[in-house]
Motif scaffolding. Structure first.
Motif, PDB file in Angstrom:
ATOM      1  N   THR A 205       0.846  -1.186   0.000  1.00 49.47           N
ATOM      2  CA  THR A 205       0.000   0.000   0.000  1.00 49.47           C
ATOM      3  C   THR A 205       0.884   1.238   0.000  1.00 49.47           C
ATOM      4  O   THR A 205       2.098   1.157   0.204  1.00 49.47           O
ATOM      5  CB  THR A 205      -0.906   0.041   1.249  1.00 49.47           C
ATOM      6  N   HIS A 206       0.257   2.397  -0.212  1.00 49.83           N
ATOM      7  CA  HIS A 206       0.993   3.664  -0.108  1.00 49.83           C
ATOM      8  C   HIS A 206       0.138   4.668   0.651  1.00 49.83           C
ATOM      9  O   HIS A 206      -1.074   4.478   0.819  1.00 49.83           O
ATOM     10  CB  HIS A 206       1.357   4.210  -1.493  1.00 49.83           C
TER      11      HIS A 206
ATOM     12  N   ILE B  17      -1.746  15.853   9.709  1.00 53.70           N
ATOM     13  CA  ILE B  17      -3.152  15.496   9.501  1.00 53.70           C
ATOM     14  C   ILE B  17      -3.273  14.005   9.756  1.00 53.70           C
ATOM     15  O   ILE B  17      -2.709  13.192   9.026  1.00 53.70           O
ATOM     16  CB  ILE B  17      -3.630  15.812   8.076  1.00 53.70           C
ATOM     17  N   GLY B  18      -3.998  13.643  10.791  1.00 52.89           N
ATOM     18  CA  GLY B  18      -4.210  12.242  11.114  1.00 52.89           C
ATOM     19  C   GLY B  18      -3.649  11.873  12.469  1.00 52.89           C
ATOM     20  O   GLY B  18      -2.474  12.093  12.746  1.00 52.89           O
ATOM     21  N   GLY B  19      -4.510  11.303  13.315  1.00 55.57           N
ATOM     22  CA  GLY B  19      -4.102  10.915  14.668  1.00 55.57           C
ATOM     23  C   GLY B  19      -4.053   9.416  14.844  1.00 55.57           C
ATOM     24  O   GLY B  19      -4.384   8.908  15.921  1.00 55.57           O
ATOM     25  N   GLY B  20      -3.634   8.681  13.804  1.00 57.12           N
ATOM     26  CA  GLY B  20      -3.457   7.237  13.914  1.00 57.12           C
ATOM     27  C   GLY B  20      -2.032   6.905  14.306  1.00 57.12           C
ATOM     28  O   GLY B  20      -1.276   7.755  14.793  1.00 57.12           O
ATOM     29  N   TYR B  21      -1.646   5.662  14.068  1.00 61.71           N
ATOM     30  CA  TYR B  21      -0.324   5.190  14.479  1.00 61.71           C
ATOM     31  C   TYR B  21       0.800   6.051  13.939  1.00 61.71           C
ATOM     32  O   TYR B  21       1.659   6.524  14.683  1.00 61.71           O
ATOM     33  CB  TYR B  21      -0.123   3.755  13.990  1.00 61.71           C
ATOM     34  N   ILE B  22       0.825   6.228  12.620  1.00 65.48           N
ATOM     35  CA  ILE B  22       1.938   6.951  12.002  1.00 65.48           C
ATOM     36  C   ILE B  22       1.982   8.387  12.496  1.00 65.48           C
ATOM     37  O   ILE B  22       3.031   8.908  12.872  1.00 65.48           O
ATOM     38  CB  ILE B  22       1.825   6.885  10.475  1.00 65.48           C
TER      39      ILE B  22
ATOM     40  N   THR C 212      -3.190   9.872   6.961  1.00 60.36           N
ATOM     41  CA  THR C 212      -4.634   9.653   7.056  1.00 60.36           C
ATOM     42  C   THR C 212      -5.066   8.276   6.566  1.00 60.36           C
ATOM     43  O   THR C 212      -6.257   8.041   6.384  1.00 60.36           O
ATOM     44  CB  THR C 212      -5.392  10.725   6.262  1.00 60.36           C
ATOM     45  N   GLY C 213      -4.130   7.376   6.362  1.00 62.81           N
ATOM     46  CA  GLY C 213      -4.508   6.039   5.928  1.00 62.81           C
ATOM     47  C   GLY C 213      -3.665   5.562   4.767  1.00 62.81           C
ATOM     48  O   GLY C 213      -2.724   6.231   4.321  1.00 62.81           O
ATOM     49  N   ARG C 214      -4.028   4.378   4.267  1.00 62.72           N
ATOM     50  CA  ARG C 214      -3.264   3.712   3.227  1.00 62.72           C
ATOM     51  C   ARG C 214      -4.158   3.364   2.053  1.00 62.72           C
ATOM     52  O   ARG C 214      -5.348   3.085   2.219  1.00 62.72           O
ATOM     53  CB  ARG C 214      -2.638   2.418   3.770  1.00 62.72           C
ATOM     54  N   THR C 215      -3.578   3.380   0.857  1.00 62.47           N
ATOM     55  CA  THR C 215      -4.274   3.012  -0.373  1.00 62.47           C
ATOM     56  C   THR C 215      -3.553   1.827  -1.000  1.00 62.47           C
ATOM     57  O   THR C 215      -2.314   1.853  -1.130  1.00 62.47           O
ATOM     58  CB  THR C 215      -4.281   4.191  -1.366  1.00 62.47           C
ATOM     59  N   PRO C 216      -4.274   0.751  -1.366  1.00 59.81           N
ATOM     60  CA  PRO C 216      -3.604  -0.424  -1.924  1.00 59.81           C
ATOM     61  C   PRO C 216      -2.974  -0.144  -3.283  1.00 59.81           C
ATOM     62  O   PRO C 216      -3.525   0.607  -4.098  1.00 59.81           O
ATOM     63  CB  PRO C 216      -4.737  -1.453  -2.038  1.00 59.81           C
ATOM     64  N   ASN C 217      -1.820  -0.751  -3.526  1.00 62.16           N
ATOM     65  CA  ASN C 217      -1.110  -0.608  -4.802  1.00 62.16           C
ATOM     66  C   ASN C 217      -1.653  -1.639  -5.796  1.00 62.16           C
ATOM     67  O   ASN C 217      -1.041  -2.688  -6.041  1.00 62.16           O
ATOM     68  CB  ASN C 217       0.394  -0.805  -4.593  1.00 62.16           C
TER      69      ASN C 217
END
Length: 477
Positions: free
Chosen positions: A156-157, A190-195, A281-286
């Motif tokens: 993913t990216h 932007i984004g409060g997840g793991y990364i 803000t998340g991941r998009t599959p390659n």
């Protein structure tokens, strides 16, 4: 190696027992393992030999995080009775330390490909037919590889959404953030997840001012409320600004120079300006641009490759592994995916359903969890006893001056451990010890009555399971 008739591209396909597209965690171990068994294997990689984990994700980020931990010790020197005249962070030195580690890891991967007998093919691979992959080689040539079996492990990216001005602002993703040689004056995330949270704390400790903008009203909103509140309290104490329940409306400027976010919170618009912008803000599959339609491989409605519980795709002889297969996005899960495909290729039945999914977020202190949380147990109507202690009750934390946090475990009516959450120093290690007990099916009393070395962090498990539990009933008819 045998070859088939010349293809319509004018390229003669090369025949392999297994062709693997990508060299990420699960993909590389599958290739190495089968090649060592005498299977003819080709692995295709465009850029990151060994995948994202050793190059641009897990290990590099933890390297930077550890440098930040060392910086935090300098900041706390007086607490440990050490006089310090001050310190200065050399961000180029921090990054060069990371680069040295990555180079060593990549060298190890290259040797593993060489010694295992895998044909490592460097270039952009894409399907031109069922189980047939064309590779536009990095040296400008082309090859076609056909596998009796093909495994897709393209990963993913980082997601960049359509927020006005976002792409034009040239924001950092985790890849660019790991290459910074100068410290951002003010990093907007932007984004409060793991990364986002791992980078936020690390960069703050290295000296940046940091602001996190999160669309949900709580950090880690899927976690139990006490976990979310503890994380927010940690960030408040480390002077990291949190803007919660905020939706980003637009971005202007250029990351690395001056960049502004306009967001809406509680119906009111506001703007904040910083020097750098990190999007997490998340991941998009390659899955685009690799000819999956020509391979007969279908996607889910979320864009991941559609697989069954054995990681088979909709195309015969074609499998998917790791993040791109929609598996939980952890390196250790991708490694388990390798086991699943390895066993099924050998004629053994191995499925992904019902497996444990442990995780650790490498903030300081760490947040680690495996099994059920309280929120999940209540949603499923499962009765449990809750054992919970502050980390200060684990005496080892007092010797380390690392007493922040807590650990809690859920125990079922049969005395088996349903889950554990640790927010504390070396939380991942403590959680893993309990996970092993869960795998063995041990009752919690086995840990309570164990003789564990004093003073160690693991000894805190005796304290945890000796505490008075709170009984939470399950669903009633």
């Amino acid at each position: 190696m045998t070859t088939s008739a010349t293809s319509n591209e004018g390229i003669t396909p090369e025949e392999y027992d297994l062709v693997v597209l990508g060299t990420g965690e699960g993909a590389k171990y599958l290739a190495w393992t089968l090649a060592k068994q005498g299977v003819r294997v080709a692995s295709i990689e465009q850029r990151w030999i060994g995948g994202s984990c050793p190059n641009i994700a897990c290990l590099p980020s933890k390297n930077i995080i550890h440098s930040a931990k060392v910086a935090s010790y300098f900041a706390r020197a007086a607490e440990f009775g050490i006089d310090s005249a001050g310190y200065k962070v050399n961000m180029a030195g921090v990054t060069n330390r990371k680069r040295s580690m990555v180079k060593a890891l990549v060298d190890i991967h290259v040797r593993n490909f060489e010694t295992s007998g895998v044909d490592l093919v460097l270039g952009h691979g894409y399907f031109v037919g069922p189980r047939l992959i064309q590779v536009d080689m990095n040296d400008g040539t082309k090859r076609q590889l056909r596998g009796a079996n093909v495994v897709i492990g393209t990963g993913t990216h980082a997601t960049l959404d359509e927020t006005p001005g976002l792409v034009a602002a040239q924001p950092l993703t985790h890849i660019e953030a790991l290459e910074l040689e100068t410290l951002p004056e003010h990093l907007l995330i932007i984004g409060g997840g793991y990364i986002g949270l791992e980078f936020a704390q690390a960069m703050r400790r290295l000296g940046s001012k940091v602001t996190v903008v999160e669309r949900n009203t709580a950090l880690l909103h899927r976690e139990d409320p006490d976990v979310s509140e503890a994380m927010a309290s940690l960030f408040h104490d480390e002077d990291i600004k949190l803007i919660l329940g905020a939706s980003v409306e637009s971005v202007s400027g250029t990351s690395g120079q001056s960049v502004s976010l306009t967001y809406q919170q509680d119906g009111v618009s506001a703007t904040i300006t910083g020097s750098h912008l990190l999007v997490a803000t998340g991941r998009t599959p390659n899955t685009s641009g690799i000819g999956l339609d020509l391979a007969g491989v279908e996607l889910t409605d979320r864009g991941y490759i559609k697989v069954d519980e054995r990681l088979k795709t909709t195309a015969p002889g074609t499998w998917a592994i790791g993040d791109v297969a929609g598996s939980p996005q952890f390196t250790h899960i991708a490694f388990d995916d390798f086991r699943v495909i390895r066993d099924n290729l050998a004629g053994k039945d191995h499925v992904t359903t019902g497996r444990q999914v442990p995780y650790t977020m490498f903030t300081d202190p760490e947040l680690a969890k495996v099994g059920l949380s309280e929120t999940e147990a209540k949603a499923k109507g499962i009765a449990y006893r809750l054992f919970k202690i502050p980390m200060a009750a684990d005496l080892r934390t007092r010797t380390l001056s690392e007493t922040r946090g807590f650990m809690k475990a859920l125990v079922g009516e049969d005395d088996r451990i349903l889950g554990i959450t640790v927010f504390g120093v070396d939380g991942g290690e403590i959680m893993s010890a309990v996970q092993i007990a869960m795998i063995a099916g041990l009752p919690y009393t086995a840990l309570r009555e164990a003789i564990l070395t004093h003073p160690t962090l693991m000894e805190g498990l005796i304290v945890l399971f000796s505490s008075a539990p709170m009984v939470v009933p399950g669903a009633t008819a």
